[in-house]
Design a protein around this motif. Structure first.
Motif, mmCIF file in Angstrom:
data_model
loop_
_atom_site.group_PDB
_atom_site.id
_atom_site.type_symbol
_atom_site.label_atom_id
_atom_site.label_comp_id
_atom_site.label_asym_id
_atom_site.label_seq_id
_atom_site.Cartn_x
_atom_site.Cartn_y
_atom_site.Cartn_z
ATOM 1 N N SER A 351 0.673 -1.277 0.085
ATOM 2 C CA SER A 351 0.133 -0.079 -0.086
ATOM 3 C C SER A 351 0.569 1.286 0.077
ATOM 4 C CB SER A 351 -0.938 0.055 1.006
ATOM 5 O OG SER A 351 -0.445 -0.326 2.244
ATOM 6 N N ASN A 352 2.340 1.580 0.262
ATOM 7 C CA ASN A 352 2.499 2.339 0.321
ATOM 8 C C ASN A 352 3.713 2.839 -0.894
ATOM 9 O OD1 ASN A 352 4.746 0.457 0.284
ATOM 10 N ND2 ASN A 352 6.077 1.219 1.598
ATOM 11 N N LYS A 353 2.928 1.721 -2.295
ATOM 12 C CA LYS A 353 3.624 2.151 -3.370
ATOM 13 C C LYS A 353 2.437 2.953 -4.311
ATOM 14 C CE LYS A 353 6.948 0.082 -2.302
ATOM 15 N NZ LYS A 353 9.024 0.677 -2.272
ATOM 16 N N ASP A 354 2.481 3.448 -5.450
ATOM 17 C CA ASP A 354 1.988 4.262 -6.527
ATOM 18 C C ASP A 354 1.522 3.257 -7.193
ATOM 19 O OD1 ASP A 354 0.664 6.229 -8.043
ATOM 20 O OD2 ASP A 354 2.387 7.113 -7.518
ATOM 21 N N LEU A 355 0.051 2.541 -7.344
ATOM 22 C CA LEU A 355 -0.050 1.746 -7.986
ATOM 23 C C LEU A 355 -0.939 2.073 -9.223
ATOM 24 C CD1 LEU A 355 -1.823 -0.983 -8.883
ATOM 25 C CD2 LEU A 355 -3.872 0.341 -7.188
ATOM 26 N N ASP A 356 -0.927 3.917 -8.996
ATOM 27 C CA ASP A 356 -1.576 4.108 -10.420
ATOM 28 C C ASP A 356 -0.592 4.845 -11.444
ATOM 29 O OD1 ASP A 356 -4.968 5.485 -10.567
ATOM 30 O OD2 ASP A 356 -3.732 5.540 -8.466
ATOM 31 N N ALA A 357 0.122 5.050 -11.216
ATOM 32 C CA ALA A 357 1.652 5.211 -11.646
ATOM 33 C C ALA A 357 1.837 3.789 -12.005
ATOM 34 C CB ALA A 357 2.572 6.074 -10.793
ATOM 35 N N TYR A 358 1.979 2.526 -11.419
ATOM 36 C CA TYR A 358 2.838 1.390 -11.609
ATOM 37 C C TYR A 358 1.802 0.558 -13.516
ATOM 38 C CZ TYR A 358 3.679 -3.651 -12.503
ATOM 39 O OH TYR A 358 4.471 -5.184 -12.764
ATOM 40 N N LEU A 359 0.313 1.311 -12.661
ATOM 41 C CA LEU A 359 -0.262 0.526 -13.952
ATOM 42 C C LEU A 359 -1.147 1.338 -15.500
ATOM 43 C CD1 LEU A 359 -3.087 -1.288 -12.069
ATOM 44 C CD2 LEU A 359 -1.419 -2.092 -13.032
ATOM 45 N N ILE A 360 -1.145 2.859 -14.795
ATOM 46 C CA ILE A 360 -0.862 3.536 -16.334
ATOM 47 C C ILE A 360 -0.400 2.594 -17.593
ATOM 48 C CG2 ILE A 360 -0.813 5.780 -17.552
ATOM 49 C CD1 ILE A 360 -1.310 6.593 -14.524
ATOM 50 N N PRO A 361 1.214 2.766 -17.609
ATOM 51 C CA PRO A 361 1.408 2.490 -18.954
ATOM 52 C C PRO A 361 1.009 0.939 -19.522
ATOM 53 C CG PRO A 361 3.069 2.729 -17.087
ATOM 54 C CD PRO A 361 1.706 2.667 -16.613
ATOM 55 N N PHE A 362 0.050 -0.110 -18.696
ATOM 56 C CA PHE A 362 -0.524 -1.318 -19.156
ATOM 57 C C PHE A 362 -1.593 -0.817 -19.750
ATOM 58 C CE2 PHE A 362 2.291 -2.631 -15.891
ATOM 59 C CZ PHE A 362 3.080 -3.734 -16.762
ATOM 60 N N ALA A 363 -2.319 0.348 -19.810
ATOM 61 C CA ALA A 363 -3.742 0.288 -20.085
ATOM 62 C C ALA A 363 -4.368 -0.078 -21.406
ATOM 63 C CB ALA A 363 -4.321 2.353 -20.339
ATOM 64 N N GLY A 364 -4.960 -0.500 -22.343
ATOM 65 C CA GLY A 364 -5.120 -1.364 -23.463
ATOM 66 C C GLY A 364 -4.607 -2.497 -23.172
ATOM 67 N N ARG A 365 -3.772 -2.597 -22.439
ATOM 68 C CA ARG A 365 -2.921 -4.330 -22.484
ATOM 69 C C ARG A 365 -3.955 -5.247 -21.997
ATOM 70 N NH1 ARG A 365 3.046 -2.374 -24.270
ATOM 71 N NH2 ARG A 365 2.234 -0.752 -24.801
ATOM 72 N N ILE A 366 -4.791 -4.988 -20.868
ATOM 73 C CA ILE A 366 -5.029 -5.625 -19.906
ATOM 74 C C ILE A 366 -6.356 -6.516 -19.603
ATOM 75 C CG2 ILE A 366 -5.761 -6.339 -17.116
ATOM 76 C CD1 ILE A 366 -2.622 -5.942 -18.291
ATOM 77 N N ALA A 367 -7.087 -7.923 -20.135
ATOM 78 C CA ALA A 367 -8.275 -8.180 -20.597
ATOM 79 C C ALA A 367 -8.902 -8.836 -18.589
ATOM 80 C CB ALA A 367 -7.544 -9.817 -20.669
ATOM 81 N N ASN A 368 -8.498 -9.123 -17.447
ATOM 82 C CA ASN A 368 -8.992 -9.048 -16.607
ATOM 83 C C ASN A 368 -8.118 -8.866 -15.262
ATOM 84 O OD1 ASN A 368 -9.861 -9.785 -14.516
ATOM 85 N ND2 ASN A 368 -11.227 -11.167 -15.909
ATOM 86 N N ILE A 369 -7.774 -7.910 -14.176
ATOM 87 C CA ILE A 369 -7.341 -8.069 -13.295
ATOM 88 C C ILE A 369 -7.686 -8.835 -12.245
ATOM 89 C CG2 ILE A 369 -6.737 -6.605 -11.341
ATOM 90 C CD1 ILE A 369 -6.938 -4.303 -13.217
ATOM 91 N N HIS A 370 -6.830 -9.137 -11.953
ATOM 92 C CA HIS A 370 -7.091 -10.481 -10.526
ATOM 93 C C HIS A 370 -6.475 -10.104 -9.039
ATOM 94 C CE1 HIS A 370 -8.925 -13.763 -13.424
ATOM 95 N NE2 HIS A 370 -7.852 -13.257 -14.471
ATOM 96 N N ILE A 394 -12.867 -2.938 -17.473
ATOM 97 C CA ILE A 394 -12.406 -4.337 -17.844
ATOM 98 C C ILE A 394 -12.864 -5.065 -16.261
ATOM 99 C CG2 ILE A 394 -10.804 -4.232 -19.827
ATOM 100 C CD1 ILE A 394 -9.368 -4.203 -17.308
ATOM 101 N N PRO A 395 -13.360 -5.965 -16.778
ATOM 102 C CA PRO A 395 -13.608 -7.013 -15.420
ATOM 103 C C PRO A 395 -12.176 -7.310 -13.966
ATOM 104 C CG PRO A 395 -13.790 -8.704 -16.790
ATOM 105 C CD PRO A 395 -12.852 -7.313 -17.416
ATOM 106 N N CYS A 396 -12.437 -7.353 -13.239
ATOM 107 C CA CYS A 396 -11.671 -7.536 -11.789
ATOM 108 C C CYS A 396 -12.337 -8.329 -10.640
ATOM 109 C CB CYS A 396 -11.412 -6.293 -10.925
ATOM 110 S SG CYS A 396 -10.147 -6.521 -10.202
ATOM 111 N N THR A 397 -11.366 -9.425 -10.594
ATOM 112 C CA THR A 397 -11.854 -10.292 -9.599
ATOM 113 C C THR A 397 -10.650 -10.434 -8.273
ATOM 114 O OG1 THR A 397 -10.917 -12.418 -11.369
ATOM 115 C CG2 THR A 397 -13.369 -11.951 -11.381
#
Length: 440
Positions: A351-370, A394-397
């Motif tokens: 939780s002390n990491k920047d999740l949004d900054a990490y994931l932004i480059p993956f936009a459009g490349r992910i089918a599903n977040i687990h 996209i779905p998230c489970t």
């Protein structure tokens, strides 16, 4: 347990239990405690083989792997200290090329802890002292040290006379310890600079030049920057390196990802700008193919964790957890590599990491977040991942563990899914353990 360290060996576990009772239980930067601890041990850090010291936000561990590969290709024996471990605590300490044994690890931890009373040394400081003590008592031709956190106040920075220092890629991470701006973070990393030890770095933004020049000047050494004093690039599927000593045409790194070209080149530059240990051109050319560094875009083998998935599954593991890592990992998954598919992303992150900054480059490349927890650590809840998935449509489970996530992907019926497990080195270690792939 500090840093989630446990061991199957009773002797090692007994020492880790002792450490848990003595350690303050949190990262504390500063050189006072490690200096006092080492003094009680007879200052073993002053009896090490020639030291190569490496810092950076991303890529420092890979750079250490390339350094080790080149030195060993020339027949040198090499001590290596890295962190964190993935599966076994022993991974942090490599004696003359071999992971420290359980018996030796317990022995050195015990000797350090026997004199640690009253100092309040952290988990990392005790580990560093144990490594230095082991290194001082075993012969080797060279010693590679990876900075744990930052540089200036990191426990490894008690080394007074490294032969050379290197800084890999810089980015925003560990702001609570290093500062909120790239300049502040760069200054902390550059704190490893020492007199008569060239400071070799990857290519940095012009705004950081004053920081590096100041660090070099205050420590009476040279700053040797990529793009200024040496350079490298990938061309026609080869790594081309050049400095004032000439040109090297080497194979591309076996470690996946375009960013590994920069890490291999930094290792080349460090080796070629020191004069204590000669390194042949043949050894440099061997290093890109010999280097191995698990949980950094590692293609997972068939194993117990992946058994439910189709045999044609392509599963990758990476422990990166900041913006720079996200950019490098996402860049690896090109449309050609994905072959028309999108990734099944299995992810857990502290939780002390920047999740949004990490994931932004993956936009459009992910089918599903687990979404997964990271056991033993404060981590992002599944709802946080779901909010990003909702923005992307996209779905998230949410899953209780990695096995459940894999079972859900298998149940979806994809013939040959593309899978990335990411977000945390602690999670990566658990994945390797569950899949029976223990780093060696």
């Amino acid at each position: 347990m500090p840093d989630h360290a446990v061991s199957d060996d009773p002797g090692v576990q007994a020492q880790l239990d002792r450490l848990a009772t003595l350690s303050p239980g949190a990262d504390i930067l500063g050189l006072d405690r490690i200096t006092r601890l080492l003094d009680r041990l007879g200052n073993p850090h002053r009896a090490l083989p020639p030291v190569f010291h490496v810092a950076g936000t991303n890529g420092k561990g890979s750079t250490c792997a390339f350094l080790r590969a080149a030195l060993e290709a020339d027949g040198n024996s090499v001590h290596v200290f890295t962190s964190p471990h993935l599966v076994r605590f022993n991974e942090r300490i490599r004696l003359a090329g071999t992971l420290i044994s359980d018996e030796a690890l317990a022995h050195y931890l015990s000797r350090v802890l026997d004199v640690a009373e009253g100092i309040g040394a952290s988990f990392f400081e005790v580990t560093t002292a144990a490594a230095f003590l082991a290194f001082s008592e075993h012969p080797a031709d060279a010693c590679i040290l990876e900075v744990g956190l930052g540089g200036r106040l990191d426990a490894t920075n008690v080394i007074e006379r490294p032969v050379i220092c290197g800084i890999a890629q810089l980015g925003i991470d560990h702001q609570g310890f290093l500062g909120n701006t790239l300049k502040e973070i760069a200054a902390e990393k550059a704190g490893i600079a020492k007199p008569n030890a060239p400071l070799v770095t990857q290519r940095f933004a012009d705004s950081l030049f004053p920081v590096m020049l100041d660090a070099a000047a205050r420590n009476r050494t040279q700053w040797l920057a990529m793009g200024e004093n040496w350079d490298a690039a990938a061309y026609r599927d080869r790594l081309h390196y050049r400095d004032d000593q000439g040109h090297i045409d080497a194979p591309m790194p076996r470690l996946p990802g375009a960013h590994q070209v920069q890490n291999a080149a930094l290792a080349f530059a460090m080796l070629r700008h020191q004069s204590v240990i000669p390194v042949s051109e043949a050894a440099l050319k061997a290093a890109p193919l010999w280097a191995h560094w698990p949980a950094r875009l590692q293609r997972l083998d068939d194993g117990p964790l992946l058994d439910p998935l189709p045999k044609a599954t392509e599963a990758w593991l990476d422990g990166g957890h900041n913006a720079g890592a996200g950019e490098a990992i996402a860049a690896f998954f090109t449309p050609d590599r994905l072959d028309g598919q999108k990734l099944q992303l299995v992810i857990g992150m502290l939780s002390n990491k920047d999740l949004d900054a990490y994931l932004i480059p993956f936009a459009g490349r992910i089918a599903n977040i687990h979404a997964l927890p990271v056991p033993g650590h404060e981590h992002y809840p599944a709802e946080r991942f779901a909010a990003i998935a909702d923005l992307w449509g996209i779905p998230c489970t949410a899953h209780a563990d990695a096995s459940s996530a894999i079972a859900a992907i298998a149940a979806a019926g994809h013939a040959a899914p593309k899978l990335l497990i990411a977000g945390s080195l602690y999670l990566a270690g658990e994945i390797l353990r569950l899949n029976g792939q223990y780093p060696d």
